[in-house]
Design a protein around this motif. Structure first.
Motif, PDB file in Angstrom:
ATOM      1  N   VAL B 145       0.824  -1.205   0.000  1.00 40.06           N
ATOM      2  CA  VAL B 145       0.000   0.000   0.000  1.00 40.06           C
ATOM      3  C   VAL B 145       0.865   1.265   0.000  1.00 40.06           C
ATOM      4  O   VAL B 145       0.436   2.310  -0.481  1.00 40.06           O
ATOM      5  CB  VAL B 145      -0.988  -0.037   1.188  1.00 40.06           C
ATOM      6  CG1 VAL B 145      -0.267   0.159   2.509  1.00 40.06           C
ATOM      7  CG2 VAL B 145      -2.093   0.986   1.021  1.00 40.06           C
ATOM      8  N   LEU B 146       2.095   1.178   0.461  1.00 40.88           N
ATOM      9  CA  LEU B 146       2.944   2.373   0.468  1.00 40.88           C
ATOM     10  C   LEU B 146       3.335   2.766  -0.954  1.00 40.88           C
ATOM     11  O   LEU B 146       3.310   3.946  -1.316  1.00 40.88           O
ATOM     12  CB  LEU B 146       4.206   2.144   1.307  1.00 40.88           C
ATOM     13  CG  LEU B 146       4.000   2.034   2.815  1.00 40.88           C
ATOM     14  CD1 LEU B 146       5.340   2.032   3.538  1.00 40.88           C
ATOM     15  CD2 LEU B 146       3.139   3.154   3.349  1.00 40.88           C
ATOM     16  N   ASN B 147       3.688   1.764  -1.777  1.00 35.70           N
ATOM     17  CA  ASN B 147       4.009   2.080  -3.170  1.00 35.70           C
ATOM     18  C   ASN B 147       2.782   2.581  -3.911  1.00 35.70           C
ATOM     19  O   ASN B 147       2.884   3.435  -4.798  1.00 35.70           O
ATOM     20  CB  ASN B 147       4.596   0.858  -3.876  1.00 35.70           C
ATOM     21  CG  ASN B 147       6.102   0.784  -3.668  1.00 35.70           C
ATOM     22  OD1 ASN B 147       6.715   1.760  -3.219  1.00 35.70           O
ATOM     23  ND2 ASN B 147       6.684  -0.357  -3.982  1.00 35.70           N
ATOM     24  N   TYR B 148       1.608   2.054  -3.544  1.00 31.06           N
ATOM     25  CA  TYR B 148       0.368   2.554  -4.139  1.00 31.06           C
ATOM     26  C   TYR B 148       0.192   4.034  -3.786  1.00 31.06           C
ATOM     27  O   TYR B 148      -0.120   4.858  -4.652  1.00 31.06           O
ATOM     28  CB  TYR B 148      -0.813   1.728  -3.632  1.00 31.06           C
ATOM     29  CG  TYR B 148      -2.153   2.219  -4.083  1.00 31.06           C
ATOM     30  CD1 TYR B 148      -2.534   2.128  -5.422  1.00 31.06           C
ATOM     31  CD2 TYR B 148      -3.048   2.759  -3.173  1.00 31.06           C
ATOM     32  CE1 TYR B 148      -3.759   2.582  -5.838  1.00 31.06           C
ATOM     33  CE2 TYR B 148      -4.289   3.208  -3.584  1.00 31.06           C
ATOM     34  CZ  TYR B 148      -4.644   3.122  -4.923  1.00 31.06           C
ATOM     35  OH  TYR B 148      -5.857   3.573  -5.331  1.00 31.06           O
ATOM     36  N   GLY B 149       0.468   4.350  -2.509  1.00 30.90           N
ATOM     37  CA  GLY B 149       0.394   5.741  -2.064  1.00 30.90           C
ATOM     38  C   GLY B 149       1.357   6.628  -2.836  1.00 30.90           C
ATOM     39  O   GLY B 149       1.005   7.720  -3.272  1.00 30.90           O
ATOM     40  N   LEU B 150       2.575   6.136  -3.053  1.00 28.83           N
ATOM     41  CA  LEU B 150       3.565   6.898  -3.819  1.00 28.83           C
ATOM     42  C   LEU B 150       3.065   7.144  -5.236  1.00 28.83           C
ATOM     43  O   LEU B 150       3.218   8.236  -5.793  1.00 28.83           O
ATOM     44  CB  LEU B 150       4.905   6.156  -3.855  1.00 28.83           C
ATOM     45  CG  LEU B 150       5.722   6.139  -2.564  1.00 28.83           C
ATOM     46  CD1 LEU B 150       7.028   5.375  -2.776  1.00 28.83           C
ATOM     47  CD2 LEU B 150       6.019   7.555  -2.091  1.00 28.83           C
TER      48      LEU B 150
END
Lengths: 291, 306
Positions: B145-150
Motif C-alpha cells: 500500500v505504500l508504493n500505491y500511495g507513492l
C-alpha cells in the motif's frame, strides 16, 4: 496590516491542522490497515492496486482461533499447524507469573530503596537501572546455556525468570518514586499509634500508591506480553509465547497474511484498551519515574 | 495494665521488629540483583573468553581475548559498527525533532487534541514484532500500500526493505513509528510543566513566537531532551525485533547491526563465545555514548543554571 495579520493567522491555523492530520494518518494507518487485512480473503490480500473496499470474511479469525468450520474461502492458505491458542495461553501464564514474581521481589526492594538509609544504596539503585545498558543477548546466551542444564529451557518458568531482567528494574525504579512521595510523617504517625510495619504498609502506603502501582503493574505486564527476543531464543515449542508463535504463519511456501493480521489484532486489541486507561501514568512509568 | 506502659512496650517492640524488617528489605534487593543481573552477566563475560560452541562436546575452553581479537581484526566488524551507528543516528535524528514537533502540536487544550493524544499513544502498545510485520506488508514492492500511495502522488515506487540502499531507512521508519509516541509524550509532559510567567513577560516585551521558542522553550526543555535522547540512544543501539522481523540483517549486509550479528553468530552458527564478544563490544559502545551524552547534559544544565 490587520488583514495581513489575519491571513497569517489563518495560514498558520491551516498548517497546524494539516500537520495534525498528517500525524493522525501516520500513526493510525498501519493499525487500520492490519485491521482491514485481517478481514480480507486471499485474493483481496494480494490485489494490485490494494483494495480498500472488499467483501469481509471472518475465516482468518476462525483459523487463528482454531474453530471448526468450512475454510474453503481461504483456499490453500490455511495453516492448521499453528497452535495460536496454546501460545496465547502460554503468554497469559508467563506474564501473570512473571508479574507476580517481579512484584513480590520488586516492591520490597523499591520500598527499601525509597525509605531506608544504607551503604551503597544509590549504587544499588543505579545497578538496577544499569541493566538497561546491557543488550538482551548478554543475558539470553548465559541463560540459554544455564537453562538447558537446569531443564528450564523451553519452560514457562524459565521465561518468567528471564523476564525479571527487564521487569524488576522497571518495577523497582518506578515504584521507588511513588513510595518516596508518601509523606514520611504519615508512616511515622501510624507507627507511633502502634501500627505494625506491615500494617503501616497495608493501611497507609499501599492505598496512597495504589493508582501508580496498578498502572506500573499494567505496563510491566504489557512489556512482558510484547516481549519477543527471550521467547525466540529460550523456547522451542512448549512454552512459546504468542509473539513467537505468530511467526508460524510465515511458512516456507507462503506467508498467510490474513491469519497473521488476525493474530496481530488479537494480540494488540486488549492492550490498546488498557493503554487508554493508564495513559496518565505511562510517561512517568516509561522514564522509570525520572520526571 | 496502665495503657501508657503497654503503649511504650508495643512501640519498642515495633522499633525492634522494624529494624529486622528493614534489614531483610535491604538484603532483598542485593540478593535479587545478584541472582538476576550480576550472575548471568558475569557468566556471559566468562563465556566470551572461551570457545563455547553448542556443537562442542568437550565443553568450553578458555582462550583468553581471542574472540575479541578476532572480531577486531574481522573487516566485517567495522561494517556492522557503521550500520549500527547509522541506524542510531538516523533513528534519533528523526525521532527527537519529530517527537518534539509532535509534542508542540499536542501542547494545546481542546477535546480533539486530547483524543489525538490517546491515538498517538497507540503504537507504544503494539509489540515490535507485530508492528514490524504490519509495516513489512505495507512495504511489499508490488502490491504494497505504500508504493500505491507513492503512485497516487506521482512518485516512483520504492524497493523499501528489498534493496541495500533503502532497507536501512525503511527499518528506521518502522522504528520511528513505534517510538514517536514515547518521545512525544515524554516531551509533552515536559512542556506542560513549564512555568508560564517568563512567556507572559516575554510577550509583553513583544517577543515573536519564534523567539519564545528559541530563547525560552528550547533552553527550558533541555533537561527533557537530554533525558529522552539518553533513553532512546540506549534502546536504538539494542534494536533487534524490528530488524529480525523484516530483513534479518539483509539484503546483503545492509541492516546487519552488531546485535543482529551477535544473534546470528550465537543462534545460527552456535558460537556463543564469539557472539558474546560482539555483545560486549555493543555494551561498551552504549556505555561510552551514554557517558558522553550524560556529560553533555550535565554541562548544559550547569550553563543554564548559571
Amino acid at each position: 496590516m490587520t488583514t495581513r495579520y489575519r491571513i497569517g493567522r489563518c495560514l498558520r491555523g491551516l498548517a497546524h491542522i494539516a500537520a495534525l492530520v498528517a500525524l493522525l494518518v501516520f500513526i493510525i494507518f498501519p493499525l487500520v490497515w492490519v485491521f482491514m487485512m485481517s478481514f480480507k480473503g486471499p485474493n483481496d490480500l494480494v490485489a494490485n492496486p490494494p483494495r480498500f473496499v472488499f467483501r469481509p470474511i471472518i475465516e482468518n479469525y476462525a483459523a487463528v482461533l482454531q474453530l471448526d468450520m468450512d475454510y474453503s474461502k481461504l483456499g490453500i492458505y490455511t495453516a492448521a499447524s499453528v497452535d495460536f491458542l496454546a501460545g496465547y495461553r502460554n503468554s497469559l501464564v508467563i506474564c501473570i507469573g512473571a508479574l507476580a514474581m517481579s512484584l513480590l521481589l520488586g516492591l520490597p526492594s523499591a520500598y527499601a530503596l525509597a525509605r531506608f538509609e544504607f551503604r551503597f544504596k544509590e549504587h544499588l539503585a543505579f545497578g538496577f537501572l544499569g541493566m538497561r545498558f546491557v543488550p538482551d543477548l548478554a543475558l539470553v546466551i548465559p541463560l540459554y546455556i544455564l537453562f538447558r542444564q537446569l531443564h528450564l529451557y523451553d519452560t514457562k518458568l524459565g521465561l518468567m525468570i528471564s523476564y525479571q531482567s527487564f521487569m524488576l528494574p522497571f518495577i523497582i525504579w518506578t515504584m521507588r518514586g511513588y513510595f518516596q512521595e508518601v509523606p514520611k510523617e504519615l508512616e511515622e504517625a501510624a507507627a507511633l499509634d502502634g501500627c505494625s510495619f506491615l500494617g503501616t504498609f497495608r493501611r497507609i502506603v499501599l492505598p496512597l500508591t495504589a493508582p501508580g502501582l496498578a498502572a506500573t503493574a499494567a505496563l510491566a505486564f504489557i512489556f512482558a506480553w510484547n516481549n519477543f527476543g527471550f521467547g525466540l531464543m529460550l523456547t522451542q515449542v512448549n512454552a512459546q509465547p504468542v509473539t513467537v508463535k505468530m511467526l508460524g504463519y510465515i511458512t516456507y511456501t507462503a506467508t498467510l497474511w490474513g491469519q497473521l493480521a488476525a493474530a496481530g489484532v488479537i494480540i494488540i486489541a486488549p492492550q490498546l484498551l488498557v493503554g487508554v486507561f493508564i495513559q496518565r501514568y505511562i510517561v512517568r512509568g516509561l522514564t522509570y519515574g525520572m520526571q | 495494665m496502665p495503657s501508657s506502659v503497654s503503649g511504650r512496650f508495643r512501640l519498642r517492640l515495633g522499633a525492634r521488629s522494624r529494624r529486622t524488617v528493614s534489614r531483610l528489605l535491604v538484603f532483598g534487593p542485593s540478593a535479587t540483583i545478584l541472582a538476576f543481573l550480576a550472575f548471568p552477566i558475569l557468566l556471559a563475560l566468562w563465556y566470551s573468553l572461551t570457545n563455547y560452541k553448542l556443537t562442542n562436546v568437550a565443553g568450553p575452553q578458555l582462550i583468553g581475548l581471542d574472540n575479541y581479537l578476532y572480531i577486531l581484526k574481522d573487516p566485517q566488524t567495522l561494517d556492522r559498527l557503521v550500520t549500527t551507528l547509522k541506524f542510531v543516528l538516523l533513528s534519533l535524528g528523526i525521532e527527537l525533532p519529530g517527537g518534539f514537533a509532535v509534542a508542540l502540536l499536542l501542547n494545546r487544550e481542546s477535546r480533539g487534541i486530547r483524543a489525538l493524544r490517546t491515538v498517538v499513544l497507540m503504537p507504544m502498545m503494539v509489540p515490535f514484532i507485530v508492528a514490524a510485520l504490519v509495516w513489512r506488508t505495507m512495504m511489499a514492492p508490488v502490491e504494497g500500500v505504500l508504493n500505491y500511495g507513492l503512485s497516487l502522488v506521482g512518485l516512483p515506487p520504492s524497493a523499501w526493505l528489498g534493496s541495500p540502499t533503502t532497507a536501512l531507512p525503511s527499518v528506521v521508519l518502522i522504528d520511528v513509528w513505534t517510538q514517536i509516541p514515547f518521545v512525544s509524550l515524554v516531551l509533552l509532559a515536559g512542556l506542560q510543566g513549564l512555568p508560564r510567567e517568563p512567556y507572559e513577560a516575554a510577550r509583553i516585551d513583544g517577543a515573536s513566537e519564534w523567539q519564545l521558542f528559541r530563547y525560552l522553550t528550547l533552553p527550558l526543555m533541555t533537561p527533557f531532551l537530554s533525558l529522552i535522547s539518553i533513553f532512546r540512544a540506549i534502546e536504538t543501539f539494542k534494536v533487534f525485533d524490528i530488524i529480525f522481523a523484516t530483513t534479518k540483517g539483509g539484503p546483503g549486509k545492509s541492516t546487519t547491526t552488531l546485535n543482529i550479528a551477535a544473534y546470528r553468530e550465537g543462534f545460527t552458527y552456535g558460537s556463543m563465545g564469539s557472539a558474546l564478544s560482539y555483545v560486549f563490544l555493543l555494551a561498551l559502545l552504549i556505555v561510552l555514548v551514554v557517558g558522553v551524552l550524560t556529560m553533555l547534559w550535565r554541562r548544559s544544565s550547569r550553563l543554564t543554571s548559571e
